[in-house]
Design a protein around this motif. Structure first.
Motif, PDB file in Angstrom:
ATOM      1  N   TYR A 142       3.272  -6.755  -1.747  1.00  0.00           N
ATOM      2  CA  TYR A 142       4.474  -5.906  -1.683  1.00  0.00           C
ATOM      3  C   TYR A 142       4.258  -4.621  -2.469  1.00  0.00           C
ATOM      4  CZ  TYR A 142       8.921  -4.402  -3.828  1.00  0.00           C
ATOM      5  OH  TYR A 142       9.964  -3.674  -4.342  1.00  0.00           O
ATOM      6  N   PHE A 143       3.666  -4.732  -3.646  1.00  0.00           N
ATOM      7  CA  PHE A 143       3.419  -3.559  -4.486  1.00  0.00           C
ATOM      8  C   PHE A 143       2.428  -2.609  -3.812  1.00  0.00           C
ATOM      9  CE2 PHE A 143       1.340  -1.178  -7.855  1.00  0.00           C
ATOM     10  CZ  PHE A 143       2.425  -0.742  -8.607  1.00  0.00           C
ATOM     11  N   GLU A 144       1.405  -3.158  -3.181  1.00  0.00           N
ATOM     12  CA  GLU A 144       0.422  -2.316  -2.489  1.00  0.00           C
ATOM     13  C   GLU A 144       1.075  -1.558  -1.334  1.00  0.00           C
ATOM     14  OE1 GLU A 144      -3.760  -4.767  -3.169  1.00  0.00           O
ATOM     15  OE2 GLU A 144      -2.418  -5.353  -1.541  1.00  0.00           O
ATOM     16  N   ARG A 145       1.941  -2.234  -0.581  1.00  0.00           N
ATOM     17  CA  ARG A 145       2.637  -1.551   0.526  1.00  0.00           C
ATOM     18  C   ARG A 145       3.563  -0.466  -0.009  1.00  0.00           C
ATOM     19  NH1 ARG A 145       3.049  -6.942   2.354  1.00  0.00           N
ATOM     20  NH2 ARG A 145       5.219  -7.050   1.624  1.00  0.00           N
ATOM     21  N   LEU A 146       4.275  -0.777  -1.092  1.00  0.00           N
ATOM     22  CA  LEU A 146       5.187   0.196  -1.679  1.00  0.00           C
ATOM     23  C   LEU A 146       4.428   1.404  -2.217  1.00  0.00           C
ATOM     24  CD1 LEU A 146       8.095   0.827  -2.465  1.00  0.00           C
ATOM     25  CD2 LEU A 146       7.741  -0.445  -4.582  1.00  0.00           C
ATOM     26  N   THR A 147       3.277   1.161  -2.813  1.00  0.00           N
ATOM     27  CA  THR A 147       2.470   2.258  -3.350  1.00  0.00           C
ATOM     28  C   THR A 147       2.021   3.210  -2.258  1.00  0.00           C
ATOM     29  OG1 THR A 147       1.713   0.895  -5.205  1.00  0.00           O
ATOM     30  CG2 THR A 147       0.386   2.819  -4.662  1.00  0.00           C
ATOM     31  N   ARG A 148       1.707   2.679  -1.069  1.00  0.00           N
ATOM     32  CA  ARG A 148       1.304   3.544   0.041  1.00  0.00           C
ATOM     33  C   ARG A 148       2.430   4.482   0.457  1.00  0.00           C
ATOM     34  NH1 ARG A 148      -1.724  -1.140   1.662  1.00  0.00           N
ATOM     35  NH2 ARG A 148      -0.030  -1.916   2.980  1.00  0.00           N
ATOM     36  N   LEU A 149       3.682   4.038   0.295  1.00  0.00           N
ATOM     37  CA  LEU A 149       4.822   4.903   0.602  1.00  0.00           C
ATOM     38  C   LEU A 149       5.025   5.964  -0.472  1.00  0.00           C
ATOM     39  CD1 LEU A 149       7.497   2.283   1.766  1.00  0.00           C
ATOM     40  CD2 LEU A 149       6.204   3.864   3.221  1.00  0.00           C
ATOM     41  N   VAL A 150       4.831   5.571  -1.725  1.00  0.00           N
ATOM     42  CA  VAL A 150       5.146   6.457  -2.845  1.00  0.00           C
ATOM     43  C   VAL A 150       4.046   7.490  -3.073  1.00  0.00           C
ATOM     44  CG1 VAL A 150       5.609   6.548  -5.330  1.00  0.00           C
ATOM     45  CG2 VAL A 150       6.617   4.733  -3.943  1.00  0.00           C
ATOM     46  N   ARG A 151       2.796   7.115  -2.838  1.00  0.00           N
ATOM     47  CA  ARG A 151       1.684   7.995  -3.212  1.00  0.00           C
ATOM     48  C   ARG A 151       1.626   9.284  -2.381  1.00  0.00           C
ATOM     49  NH1 ARG A 151      -3.361   8.317  -1.791  1.00  0.00           N
ATOM     50  NH2 ARG A 151      -4.115   7.655  -3.845  1.00  0.00           N
ATOM     51  N   VAL A 152       2.294   9.315  -1.237  1.00  0.00           N
ATOM     52  CA  VAL A 152       2.284  10.524  -0.417  1.00  0.00           C
ATOM     53  C   VAL A 152       3.418  11.477  -0.811  1.00  0.00           C
ATOM     54  CG1 VAL A 152       1.190   9.375   1.531  1.00  0.00           C
ATOM     55  CG2 VAL A 152       3.691   9.425   1.388  1.00  0.00           C
ATOM     56  N   GLN A 153       4.240  11.084  -1.786  1.00  0.00           N
ATOM     57  CA  GLN A 153       5.346  11.942  -2.206  1.00  0.00           C
ATOM     58  C   GLN A 153       4.831  13.034  -3.148  1.00  0.00           C
ATOM     59  OE1 GLN A 153       8.148  11.373  -0.590  1.00  0.00           O
ATOM     60  NE2 GLN A 153       7.115   9.578   0.302  1.00  0.00           N
ATOM     61  N   PRO A 154       5.437  14.218  -3.111  1.00  0.00           N
ATOM     62  CA  PRO A 154       4.988  15.319  -3.973  1.00  0.00           C
ATOM     63  C   PRO A 154       5.040  14.937  -5.456  1.00  0.00           C
ATOM     64  CG  PRO A 154       6.494  16.129  -2.291  1.00  0.00           C
ATOM     65  CD  PRO A 154       6.532  14.634  -2.201  1.00  0.00           C
ATOM     66  N   GLY A 155       3.982  15.299  -6.182  1.00  0.00           N
ATOM     67  CA  GLY A 155       3.946  15.074  -7.621  1.00  0.00           C
ATOM     68  C   GLY A 155       3.403  13.738  -8.054  1.00  0.00           C
TER      69      GLY A 155
END
Length: 230
Positions: A142-155
């Motif tokens: 779950y954390f790995e999937r969530l990280t893929r969503l967050v890492r493309v956000q600015p900053g």
């Protein structure tokens, strides 16, 4: 021959704590104090860290001051669990239920480690999740999937997942360029829905404890730091 005088950049590298998967044991203490006493606790933690710099087995610690709340968080690293067990009881040594190992690091550069350094000027947040031990592997996925969503956000800079040795807690130490960059992710429906999936799928029993922090001090022991970034 005279010893080489370190450059300014080399000196600053000595004031960073490395986060990387491995046998290093990490303790995280979160002290809830009234706002007027926050500075006093930070000063006490800094003094304790300076005194502990020669302790065998301790790599160093980082001290965080919560933004807008009275929390003070102290993160301390030891070479291994034996070093933690032998350490003297101080403000830097949390109880065993608050002792972790780093299991996953995602850095925007693709390197295998993150770092805590005042010179980087980054914004930090710390999520503490309650876990059901039987759901440990589900939580990591779950954390790995969530990280893929967050890492493309600015900053975005990094996400660092720590799992408690007893299996009942997980911690995410996250880094963004600015606090504004971090707050902006909660205006993205895909990201907020990703966070909610952990509860909806009963991977975690409830929302995490989220705190936003300023990194105020990093203190290293005299033992050399291991370079994981290469």
């Amino acid at each position: 021959m005279q010893d080489k005088i370190p450059s300014t950049g080399e000196k600053s590298e000595r004031h960073m704590l490395t986060l990387a998967p491995g046998n290093v044991v990490t303790g995280l203490s979160v002290f809830q104090v009234d706002q007027p006493h926050q500075s006093t606790l930070v000063q006490t933690a800094e003094a304790t860290a300076r005194h502990a710099r020669t302790d065998a087995g301790m790599l160093g610690c980082a001290i965080f001051r919560a933004i807008g709340k009275g929390d003070v968080a102290v993160l301390t690293q030891w070479l291994n669990q034996s070093s933690y067990d032998q350490a003297e009881p101080t403000l830097l040594k949390p109880p065993k239920q608050d002792v972790y190992q780093i299991v996953l690091v995602d850095h925007i550069t693709g390197q295998k480690a993150s770092r805590l350094a005042l010179s980087d000027g980054l914004f930090h947040f710390i999520n503490v999740f309650r876990l059901t031990p039987s759901k440990r592997d589900d939580f990591v996925h779950y954390f790995e999937r969530l990280t893929r969503l967050v890492r493309v956000q600015p900053g975005y800079v990094s996400a660092n997942l720590l799992m408690s040795l007893d299996g009942y807690h997980a911690v995410n130490i996250g880094q963004f360029q600015t606090r504004q960059d971090f707050q902006a992710i909660f205006r993205k429906p895909r990201v907020t829905m990703g966070f909610a999936q952990g509860i909806l799928r009963r991977i975690v029993p409830g929302p995490p404890r989220l705190r936003q922090y300023d990194l105020v001090a990093v203190s290293l022991s005299h033992a050399p730091q291991i370079d994981h970034t290469r």
